[in-house]
Design a protein around this motif. Structure first.
Motif, PDB file in Angstrom:
ATOM      1  N   PRO A   1      30.045 -10.669  66.274  1.00  0.00           N
ATOM      2  CA  PRO A   1      31.183 -11.432  65.721  1.00  0.00           C
ATOM      3  C   PRO A   1      32.530 -10.859  66.140  1.00  0.00           C
ATOM      4  O   PRO A   1      33.489 -11.611  66.348  1.00  0.00           O
ATOM      5  CB  PRO A   1      30.970 -11.330  64.199  1.00  0.00           C
ATOM      6  CG  PRO A   1      29.515 -11.064  64.032  1.00  0.00           C
ATOM      7  CD  PRO A   1      29.142 -10.199  65.198  1.00  0.00           C
ATOM      8  N   VAL A   2      32.621  -9.531  66.270  1.00  0.00           N
ATOM      9  CA  VAL A   2      33.878  -8.912  66.708  1.00  0.00           C
ATOM     10  C   VAL A   2      34.208  -9.335  68.131  1.00  0.00           C
ATOM     11  O   VAL A   2      35.360  -9.665  68.454  1.00  0.00           O
ATOM     12  CB  VAL A   2      33.783  -7.377  66.609  1.00  0.00           C
ATOM     13  CG1 VAL A   2      34.992  -6.712  67.258  1.00  0.00           C
ATOM     14  CG2 VAL A   2      33.673  -6.939  65.148  1.00  0.00           C
ATOM     15  N   PHE A   3      33.205  -9.340  68.994  1.00  0.00           N
ATOM     16  CA  PHE A   3      33.409  -9.763  70.387  1.00  0.00           C
ATOM     17  C   PHE A   3      33.917 -11.201  70.427  1.00  0.00           C
ATOM     18  O   PHE A   3      34.851 -11.525  71.169  1.00  0.00           O
ATOM     19  CB  PHE A   3      32.098  -9.643  71.168  1.00  0.00           C
ATOM     20  CG  PHE A   3      32.212 -10.059  72.608  1.00  0.00           C
ATOM     21  CD1 PHE A   3      32.495  -9.119  73.594  1.00  0.00           C
ATOM     22  CD2 PHE A   3      32.050 -11.384  72.986  1.00  0.00           C
ATOM     23  CE1 PHE A   3      32.614  -9.494  74.920  1.00  0.00           C
ATOM     24  CE2 PHE A   3      32.174 -11.777  74.308  1.00  0.00           C
ATOM     25  CZ  PHE A   3      32.452 -10.831  75.277  1.00  0.00           C
ATOM     26  N   ILE A   4      33.311 -12.062  69.632  1.00  0.00           N
ATOM     27  CA  ILE A   4      33.716 -13.475  69.621  1.00  0.00           C
ATOM     28  C   ILE A   4      35.147 -13.612  69.109  1.00  0.00           C
ATOM     29  O   ILE A   4      35.947 -14.395  69.644  1.00  0.00           O
ATOM     30  CB  ILE A   4      32.738 -14.303  68.768  1.00  0.00           C
ATOM     31  CG1 ILE A   4      31.340 -14.278  69.407  1.00  0.00           C
ATOM     32  CG2 ILE A   4      33.225 -15.742  68.622  1.00  0.00           C
ATOM     33  CD1 ILE A   4      30.251 -14.874  68.528  1.00  0.00           C
TER      34      ILE A   4
ATOM     35  N   HIS B   1      32.485 -18.027  66.007  1.00  0.00           N
ATOM     36  CA  HIS B   1      32.706 -16.852  65.164  1.00  0.00           C
ATOM     37  C   HIS B   1      32.201 -17.102  63.751  1.00  0.00           C
ATOM     38  O   HIS B   1      31.560 -16.221  63.144  1.00  0.00           O
ATOM     39  CB  HIS B   1      34.192 -16.491  65.126  1.00  0.00           C
ATOM     40  CG  HIS B   1      34.488 -15.310  64.262  1.00  0.00           C
ATOM     41  ND1 HIS B   1      34.989 -15.411  62.980  1.00  0.00           N
ATOM     42  CD2 HIS B   1      34.299 -13.979  64.481  1.00  0.00           C
ATOM     43  CE1 HIS B   1      35.120 -14.214  62.459  1.00  0.00           C
ATOM     44  NE2 HIS B   1      34.710 -13.320  63.332  1.00  0.00           N
ATOM     45  N   ALA B   2      32.458 -18.276  63.212  1.00  0.00           N
ATOM     46  CA  ALA B   2      31.979 -18.598  61.866  1.00  0.00           C
ATOM     47  C   ALA B   2      30.454 -18.565  61.815  1.00  0.00           C
ATOM     48  O   ALA B   2      29.858 -18.027  60.867  1.00  0.00           O
ATOM     49  CB  ALA B   2      32.503 -19.963  61.432  1.00  0.00           C
ATOM     50  N   ALA B   3      29.822 -19.112  62.844  1.00  0.00           N
ATOM     51  CA  ALA B   3      28.354 -19.115  62.878  1.00  0.00           C
ATOM     52  C   ALA B   3      27.804 -17.701  63.012  1.00  0.00           C
ATOM     53  O   ALA B   3      26.825 -17.332  62.342  1.00  0.00           O
ATOM     54  CB  ALA B   3      27.874 -19.988  64.040  1.00  0.00           C
ATOM     55  N   ALA B   4      28.432 -16.893  63.862  1.00  0.00           N
ATOM     56  CA  ALA B   4      27.973 -15.512  64.062  1.00  0.00           C
ATOM     57  C   ALA B   4      28.161 -14.684  62.792  1.00  0.00           C
ATOM     58  O   ALA B   4      27.292 -13.896  62.415  1.00  0.00           O
ATOM     59  CB  ALA B   4      28.724 -14.875  65.226  1.00  0.00           C
ATOM     60  N   ARG B   5      29.287 -14.862  62.144  1.00  0.00           N
ATOM     61  CA  ARG B   5      29.558 -14.114  60.909  1.00  0.00           C
ATOM     62  C   ARG B   5      28.548 -14.474  59.826  1.00  0.00           C
ATOM     63  O   ARG B   5      28.039 -13.604  59.119  1.00  0.00           O
ATOM     64  CB  ARG B   5      30.977 -14.423  60.437  1.00  0.00           C
ATOM     65  CG  ARG B   5      31.439 -13.648  59.209  1.00  0.00           C
ATOM     66  CD  ARG B   5      32.781 -14.172  58.765  1.00  0.00           C
ATOM     67  NE  ARG B   5      32.692 -15.602  58.498  1.00  0.00           N
ATOM     68  CZ  ARG B   5      33.733 -16.434  58.528  1.00  0.00           C
ATOM     69  NH1 ARG B   5      34.930 -15.983  58.853  1.00  0.00           N
ATOM     70  NH2 ARG B   5      33.574 -17.720  58.259  1.00  0.00           N
ATOM     71  N   ASP B   6      28.243 -15.766  59.702  1.00  0.00           N
ATOM     72  CA  ASP B   6      27.273 -16.196  58.689  1.00  0.00           C
ATOM     73  C   ASP B   6      25.880 -15.657  58.996  1.00  0.00           C
ATOM     74  O   ASP B   6      25.156 -15.212  58.095  1.00  0.00           O
ATOM     75  CB  ASP B   6      27.236 -17.728  58.606  1.00  0.00           C
ATOM     76  CG  ASP B   6      28.508 -18.312  58.004  1.00  0.00           C
ATOM     77  OD1 ASP B   6      29.292 -17.550  57.414  1.00  0.00           O
ATOM     78  OD2 ASP B   6      28.720 -19.534  58.144  1.00  0.00           O
ATOM     79  N   LEU B   7      25.503 -15.696  60.262  1.00  0.00           N
ATOM     80  CA  LEU B   7      24.181 -15.197  60.645  1.00  0.00           C
ATOM     81  C   LEU B   7      24.087 -13.694  60.409  1.00  0.00           C
ATOM     82  O   LEU B   7      23.078 -13.206  59.864  1.00  0.00           O
ATOM     83  CB  LEU B   7      23.909 -15.516  62.113  1.00  0.00           C
ATOM     84  CG  LEU B   7      22.561 -15.026  62.673  1.00  0.00           C
ATOM     85  CD1 LEU B   7      21.398 -15.617  61.884  1.00  0.00           C
ATOM     86  CD2 LEU B   7      22.441 -15.383  64.151  1.00  0.00           C
ATOM     87  N   ALA B   8      25.119 -12.957  60.775  1.00  0.00           N
ATOM     88  CA  ALA B   8      25.110 -11.504  60.575  1.00  0.00           C
ATOM     89  C   ALA B   8      25.023 -11.169  59.093  1.00  0.00           C
ATOM     90  O   ALA B   8      24.319 -10.245  58.691  1.00  0.00           O
ATOM     91  CB  ALA B   8      26.357 -10.880  61.185  1.00  0.00           C
ATOM     92  N   GLY B   9      25.739 -11.927  58.269  1.00  0.00           N
ATOM     93  CA  GLY B   9      25.719 -11.683  56.834  1.00  0.00           C
ATOM     94  C   GLY B   9      24.370 -11.940  56.204  1.00  0.00           C
ATOM     95  O   GLY B   9      23.971 -11.245  55.255  1.00  0.00           O
ATOM     96  N   ALA B  10      23.653 -12.936  56.732  1.00  0.00           N
ATOM     97  CA  ALA B  10      22.352 -13.299  56.155  1.00  0.00           C
ATOM     98  C   ALA B  10      21.212 -12.449  56.691  1.00  0.00           C
ATOM     99  O   ALA B  10      20.194 -12.267  56.010  1.00  0.00           O
ATOM    100  CB  ALA B  10      22.059 -14.773  56.438  1.00  0.00           C
ATOM    101  N   ALA B  11      21.366 -11.909  57.892  1.00  0.00           N
ATOM    102  CA  ALA B  11      20.239 -11.284  58.584  1.00  0.00           C
ATOM    103  C   ALA B  11      19.619 -10.137  57.806  1.00  0.00           C
ATOM    104  O   ALA B  11      18.393 -10.067  57.650  1.00  0.00           O
ATOM    105  CB  ALA B  11      20.677 -10.809  59.967  1.00  0.00           C
ATOM    106  N   ILE B  12      20.461  -9.223  57.323  1.00  0.00           N
ATOM    107  CA  ILE B  12      19.937  -8.050  56.616  1.00  0.00           C
ATOM    108  C   ILE B  12      19.547  -8.409  55.189  1.00  0.00           C
ATOM    109  O   ILE B  12      18.451  -8.070  54.726  1.00  0.00           O
ATOM    110  CB  ILE B  12      20.965  -6.906  56.617  1.00  0.00           C
ATOM    111  CG1 ILE B  12      21.346  -6.539  58.058  1.00  0.00           C
ATOM    112  CG2 ILE B  12      20.416  -5.700  55.877  1.00  0.00           C
ATOM    113  CD1 ILE B  12      20.191  -6.053  58.893  1.00  0.00           C
ATOM    114  N   GLY B  13      20.437  -9.116  54.506  1.00  0.00           N
ATOM    115  CA  GLY B  13      20.175  -9.449  53.109  1.00  0.00           C
ATOM    116  C   GLY B  13      18.932 -10.289  52.907  1.00  0.00           C
ATOM    117  O   GLY B  13      18.215 -10.117  51.912  1.00  0.00           O
ATOM    118  N   LEU B  14      18.669 -11.177  53.849  1.00  0.00           N
ATOM    119  CA  LEU B  14      17.511 -12.074  53.734  1.00  0.00           C
ATOM    120  C   LEU B  14      16.327 -11.592  54.557  1.00  0.00           C
ATOM    121  O   LEU B  14      15.303 -12.287  54.635  1.00  0.00           O
ATOM    122  CB  LEU B  14      17.899 -13.489  54.181  1.00  0.00           C
ATOM    123  CG  LEU B  14      19.006 -14.165  53.367  1.00  0.00           C
ATOM    124  CD1 LEU B  14      19.300 -15.551  53.935  1.00  0.00           C
ATOM    125  CD2 LEU B  14      18.621 -14.268  51.892  1.00  0.00           C
TER     126      LEU B  14
END
Length: 325
Positions: free
Chosen positions: A270-273, A292-305
């Motif tokens: 997300p930082v790169f984007i 960026h919005a899609a990457a941020r959402d995916l990164a946020g969900a990846a670990i928690g879920l």
């Protein structure tokens, strides 16, 4: 104690207040995460308590010399007039693993017996909250009562990465001490100081990944962050139409031993984007912002879920690939 690097103006402002007798009872130490705010808070607490116990020791800066009783007690975690509130481990038997989501009201209430007595070693005590952003609402309300009617001799140092999210009533009772991102040379100095075993190639890679915050960069130490950034850049530049780069990266980061590098990739993509978006305009900018919005959402969900790592890396890399114009 490691010296506080950078933000010399903020350090000087605090020392001037301390030496000038105008020390406010609550300080909001605000700025980006990873720039040394918590380290400063602990160093300032040590300096204040050392001064209160021995006002004529001749020191002018934050540093407290080795052998000083205050320093020895604080480093041993046994100074009776110093408290730190921070998020606790979810499992007390595994203190190096996951932390609780917040600082609880129960933790704030543990301060009340302390406030019911006078300081033990001098007229002063210090409470550090790292970070006050993590304080649950009930805890914030409980703390507010202490900020409104501060116990005698008590100084609060409140570390905040996002002061705008705090209760206005808390902000209004604090003196703001603003910390800024460090410049490139300061970040490099901090990394060399805290990670002396790093070679210059790793230092350079960590500086590039820091965004002015050594604490952020050091999360990537030993992870070959340069290779991760290079892989992200290659996918963005070429678009990876045959999915070869994405598949290779996904397989490499899905290994159990690669978990830290997988998490670093989720941070960096997300930082790169976001960096790419800054150089765009018009429809290209809109596409980058959507990515960026899609990457941020995916990164946020990846670990928690607990999403499948290989599938997540492949999907994230696909989002990065949309940057190709």
């Amino acid at each position: 104690m490691t010296p506080i690097i950078g933000n010399t103006a903020a350090q000087a402002a605090f020392l001037a207040a301390m030496r000038g007798g105008s020390l406010h009872h609550a300080w909001l130490i605000a700025g980006p995460q990873g720039v040394g705010k918590a380290s400063f808070a602990r160093a300032a607490a040590m300096r204040m308590l050392a001064d209160a116990a021995n006002p004529d020791d001749g020191s002018t800066g934050l540093a407290v010399p080795e052998g000083n009783r205050t320093r020895s007690l604080m480093e041993a975690g046994s100074h009776p007039d110093f408290r730190v509130l921070a998020r606790l481990p979810k499992d007390p038997d595994k203190p190096d693993q996951d932390l609780a989501r917040s600082i609880t009201i129960a933790q704030v209430r543990t301060l009340q017996p302390l406030f019911a007595t006078t300081p033990s070693m001098s007229p002063r005590r210090v409470v550090v909250i790292d970070a006050i952003d993590d304080l649950e609402r009930g805890g914030a309300n409980a703390l507010l009562k202490n900020l409104e009617e501060p116990p005698a001799g008590t100084i609060f140092l409140l570390v905040s990465h996002a002061p705008g999210r705090l209760l206005p009533t808390i902000r209004s009772r604090c003196r703001l001490l603003r910390f800024e991102a460090l410049d490139t040379d300061e970040v490099a100095t901090a990394i060399r100081t805290l990670r002396p075993e790093a070679d210059e190639d790793e230092v350079a890679a960590l500086v590039r990944a820091s965004d002015g915050a050594p604490g952020r960069a050091l999360r990537y130490a030993g992870l070959d962050i340069a290779a991760i950034d290079d892989a992200i850049a290659a996918i963005a530049q070429g678009g990876d139409r045959d999915n070869g780069l994405r598949l290779k990266l996904a397989k490499a980061l899905a290994l159990k031993a690669a978990q830290p590098r997988y998490e670093a990739f989720l941070d960096r993509a997300p930082v790169f984007i976001a960096d790419a978006a800054r150089a765009r305009s018009g429809q290209a900018l809109r596409s980058a912002l959507d990515a960026h919005a899609a990457a941020r959402d995916l990164a946020g969900a990846a670990i928690g879920l607990s999403l499948d790592a290989q599938a997540t890396v492949f999907e994230m890399a696909g989002i990065v690939a949309t940057l190709r114009q």
